[in-house]
Design a protein around this motif. Structure first.
Motif, short mmCIF file in Angstrom:
data_model
loop_
_atom_site.label_atom_id
_atom_site.label_comp_id
_atom_site.label_asym_id
_atom_site.label_seq_id
_atom_site.Cartn_x
_atom_site.Cartn_y
_atom_site.Cartn_z
N LEU A 20 0.81 -1.22 0.00
CA LEU A 20 0.00 0.00 0.00
C LEU A 20 0.84 1.28 0.00
CD1 LEU A 20 -2.92 1.05 0.37
CD2 LEU A 20 -2.65 0.69 2.84
N LEU A 21 1.85 1.30 0.89
CA LEU A 21 2.56 2.56 1.12
C LEU A 21 3.24 3.06 -0.15
CD1 LEU A 21 4.17 1.70 4.57
CD2 LEU A 21 2.03 2.89 4.11
N PHE A 22 3.81 2.14 -0.90
CA PHE A 22 4.58 2.53 -2.08
C PHE A 22 3.67 3.09 -3.16
CE2 PHE A 22 6.98 -0.35 0.45
CZ PHE A 22 8.26 0.19 0.44
N ARG A 23 2.48 2.55 -3.25
CA ARG A 23 1.55 3.06 -4.27
C ARG A 23 0.95 4.40 -3.87
NH1 ARG A 23 -2.40 -1.00 -6.72
NH2 ARG A 23 -2.74 0.90 -7.92
N ILE A 24 0.72 4.59 -2.57
CA ILE A 24 0.24 5.91 -2.13
C ILE A 24 1.31 6.95 -2.43
CG2 ILE A 24 -0.48 7.32 -0.17
CD1 ILE A 24 -1.50 4.76 1.20
N ALA A 25 2.56 6.60 -2.08
CA ALA A 25 3.66 7.54 -2.27
C ALA A 25 3.93 7.82 -3.74
CB ALA A 25 4.92 7.00 -1.59
N ALA A 26 3.56 6.88 -4.60
CA ALA A 26 3.77 7.06 -6.05
C ALA A 26 2.66 7.90 -6.68
CB ALA A 26 3.84 5.69 -6.73
N PRO A 35 1.15 15.90 -3.40
CA PRO A 35 2.15 15.42 -2.44
C PRO A 35 1.48 14.86 -1.18
CG PRO A 35 2.64 17.67 -3.15
CD PRO A 35 1.27 17.34 -3.65
N VAL A 36 2.13 13.88 -0.56
CA VAL A 36 1.57 13.25 0.64
C VAL A 36 2.61 13.17 1.75
CG1 VAL A 36 -0.14 11.84 -0.59
CG2 VAL A 36 2.14 10.92 -0.18
N ILE A 37 2.11 13.27 2.98
CA ILE A 37 2.91 12.96 4.16
C ILE A 37 2.33 11.67 4.72
CG2 ILE A 37 3.53 13.69 6.51
CD1 ILE A 37 3.10 16.62 5.50
N LEU A 38 3.12 10.63 4.82
CA LEU A 38 2.65 9.35 5.37
C LEU A 38 2.86 9.35 6.88
CD1 LEU A 38 3.95 6.78 2.73
CD2 LEU A 38 1.56 7.38 3.20
N GLN A 39 1.82 9.00 7.62
CA GLN A 39 1.88 8.93 9.08
C GLN A 39 1.55 7.50 9.46
OE1 GLN A 39 0.96 13.57 9.91
NE2 GLN A 39 -0.65 12.19 10.58
N LEU A 40 2.57 6.76 9.87
CA LEU A 40 2.45 5.30 9.97
C LEU A 40 2.36 4.86 11.42
CD1 LEU A 40 5.16 4.51 7.26
CD2 LEU A 40 2.70 4.97 6.96
N LEU A 41 1.30 4.12 11.72
CA LEU A 41 1.08 3.62 13.07
C LEU A 41 1.35 2.13 13.14
CD1 LEU A 41 -0.06 4.34 15.96
CD2 LEU A 41 -2.28 3.52 15.13
N GLU A 42 2.10 1.73 14.14
CA GLU A 42 2.34 0.31 14.40
C GLU A 42 2.36 0.07 15.91
OE1 GLU A 42 2.49 -2.69 13.72
OE2 GLU A 42 2.41 -2.83 11.55
N ILE A 43 2.24 -1.19 16.30
CA ILE A 43 2.45 -1.52 17.70
C ILE A 43 3.96 -1.48 17.96
CG2 ILE A 43 0.32 -2.85 17.99
CD1 ILE A 43 1.93 -5.40 17.44
N THR A 44 4.32 -1.28 19.22
CA THR A 44 5.72 -1.05 19.57
C THR A 44 6.66 -2.14 19.04
OG1 THR A 44 4.79 -0.07 21.56
CG2 THR A 44 7.19 -0.33 21.51
N PRO A 45 6.33 -3.44 19.19
CA PRO A 45 7.28 -4.45 18.71
C PRO A 45 7.51 -4.45 17.20
CG PRO A 45 5.37 -5.49 19.79
CD PRO A 45 5.18 -4.02 19.88
N ALA A 46 6.63 -3.79 16.46
CA ALA A 46 6.78 -3.77 14.99
C ALA A 46 7.46 -2.49 14.49
CB ALA A 46 5.42 -3.93 14.33
N LEU A 47 7.85 -1.61 15.40
CA LEU A 47 8.44 -0.34 14.95
C LEU A 47 9.78 -0.54 14.25
CD1 LEU A 47 7.61 2.14 17.87
CD2 LEU A 47 6.64 2.11 15.55
N LYS A 48 10.52 -1.56 14.68
CA LYS A 48 11.82 -1.80 14.03
C LYS A 48 11.61 -2.23 12.58
CE LYS A 48 16.23 -4.15 14.39
NZ LYS A 48 16.38 -5.57 14.08
N ALA A 49 10.70 -3.19 12.39
CA ALA A 49 10.38 -3.62 11.01
C ALA A 49 9.88 -2.42 10.21
CB ALA A 49 9.33 -4.73 11.04
N LEU A 50 9.07 -1.58 10.85
CA LEU A 50 8.53 -0.41 10.14
C LEU A 50 9.66 0.52 9.71
CD1 LEU A 50 6.02 1.11 9.19
CD2 LEU A 50 5.92 2.22 11.43
#
Ligand code: NAX
Length: 327
Positions: A20-26, A35-50
């Motif tokens: 999803l993110l790459f197509r929104i940004a494209a 232009p877009v600003i992406l604001q990405l929410l994840e649970i704490t243990p997934a922040l590294k992967a994010l």
């Protein structure tokens, strides 16, 4: 150039997020001039992967990507958001009852609704992808009393796109020649992919396929496509779900093509006898950032039965989340 808009994506480090993110940004969602600003929410243990996904986003050097924000705090991720795609959810695990599933998702969508209410733009457009999508959307909506309830929607566009492609395959037509299919109701196996008004190359679809195929093969194939993909791929649909979410927001924001409609799960206003307030798939047209239900379509007895059955399921889900105090 236009000022950037803020797009919140939850569950951004998941597999749908990765498409999803790459197509929104494209610029596939809001246009090649937005232009877009992406604001990405994840649970704490997934922040590294994010953070790895964000490295890749930056490495694409998308001209339209003005900034990327990441957080495990909804109050940060929804701040001033113009659009929100709620993808992160609690999947059903083996042996889980519907009440457990709805309760677990209430723990996600209630605080997210509250955060949207507190910090997002008042005219935010929200689509819920995470399952059970319709009822998760209801939970978020009911916890955001200062936002117009109509701004909360759920995704049935993947079902809609599947319905288009299955009909194209059967009739040998091109996808672009298929028009006015409706997905009524819940994004679940009770959904009703309705060909009553659909056309193939301008001619009624139901004149071009056998009734038996429609009722016995087509409807269940569309409704159970998600399970078929899991069976084949060993993982649930992700790229197609992301693509559908992009279609949903794009049509809502930029409009449906002249003379055509699409399917969105939106709060029922009582149209077609659907109980008011349920987040239910309807035929909709969009213009100037607003949607409206296509009115005046004929409803056969067969359709009525299917539309009522999926409404019944959504009412049961609503009763359940009421009992849990989530709405
Ligand atoms: P993944 O498990 O790959 O990703 C979900 C992500 O959400 C994970 O990274 C997880 O850490 C994150 N997450 C969990 N709780 C969160 C919270 N409270 N805040 C922020 N992030 C949170 O699942 P994926 O394949 O991406 O699917 C996501 C959801 O979409 C699932 O609920 C799935 O059932 C649903 N789907 C909906 C479809 C539709 O048409 N409406 C079709 C595809 C998909 O099955």
């Amino acid at each position: 150039t236009k000022p950037p808009v803020r797009v919140t994506v939850t569950g951004a480090a998941g597999q749908i997020g990765y498409s999803l993110l790459f197509r929104i940004a494209a610029g596939d969602m809001l246009g090649k001039d937005q232009p877009v600003i992406l604001q990405l929410l994840e649970i704490t243990p997934a922040l590294k992967a994010l953070s790895g996904v964000v490295m890749e986003l930056r490495d694409c050097a998308f001209p339209l990507l003005a900034d990327v924000v990441t957080s495990d705090d909804p109050m940060v991720a929804f701040k001033d958001a113009d659009y929100a795609l709620l993808v992160g959810a609690m999947p059903r695990k083996a042996g889980m009852e519907r009440g457990d599933l709805l309760g677990a998702n209430g723990g996600i969508f209630k605080p997210q609704g509250e955060a949207i209410n507190a910090v997002a733009k008042k005219d935010i457009k929200v689509v819920v992808v995470g399952n059970p999508a319709n009822t998760n959307a209801l939970i978020a909506q009911q916890n955001a009393p200062d936002i117009d309830p109509r701004q909360f929607t759920a995704l049935v566009r993947l079902d809609h796109n599947r319905a288009v492609s299955q009909l194209a395959e059967k009739t040998g037509a091109a996808v672009k020649d298929i028009k006015n299919i409706t997905i009524w109701g819940n994004h679940s196996s009770t959904q009703y992919p309705d060909l009553s008004q659909a056309t193939v190359g301008g001619q009624p679809a139901l004149d071009q396929v056998e009734r038996e195929w429609y009722e016995g093969t087509y409807i269940p194939t569309v409704a159970k496509r998600g399970a078929a993909i899991i069976e084949a791929r060993g993982a649930s649909s992700a790229a197609s779900a992301a693509s559908a979410a992009i279609d949903h927001i794009r049509d809502w924001a930029l409009g449906t093509p002249e003379g055509e409609w699409t399917s969105m799960a939106i709060p029922s206003d009582g149209s077609y006898g659907v109980p008011e307030g349920l987040i239910y798939g309807f035929p909709v047209r969009c213009q100037d950032g607003k949607y409206e239900i296509v009115q005046g379509l004929e409803v056969s007895d067969f359709s009525r039965g299917k539309m009522d059955a999926t409404a019944q399921e959504l009412q049961e889900e609503r009763d359940e989340v009421r009992k849990l105090g989530l709405v």
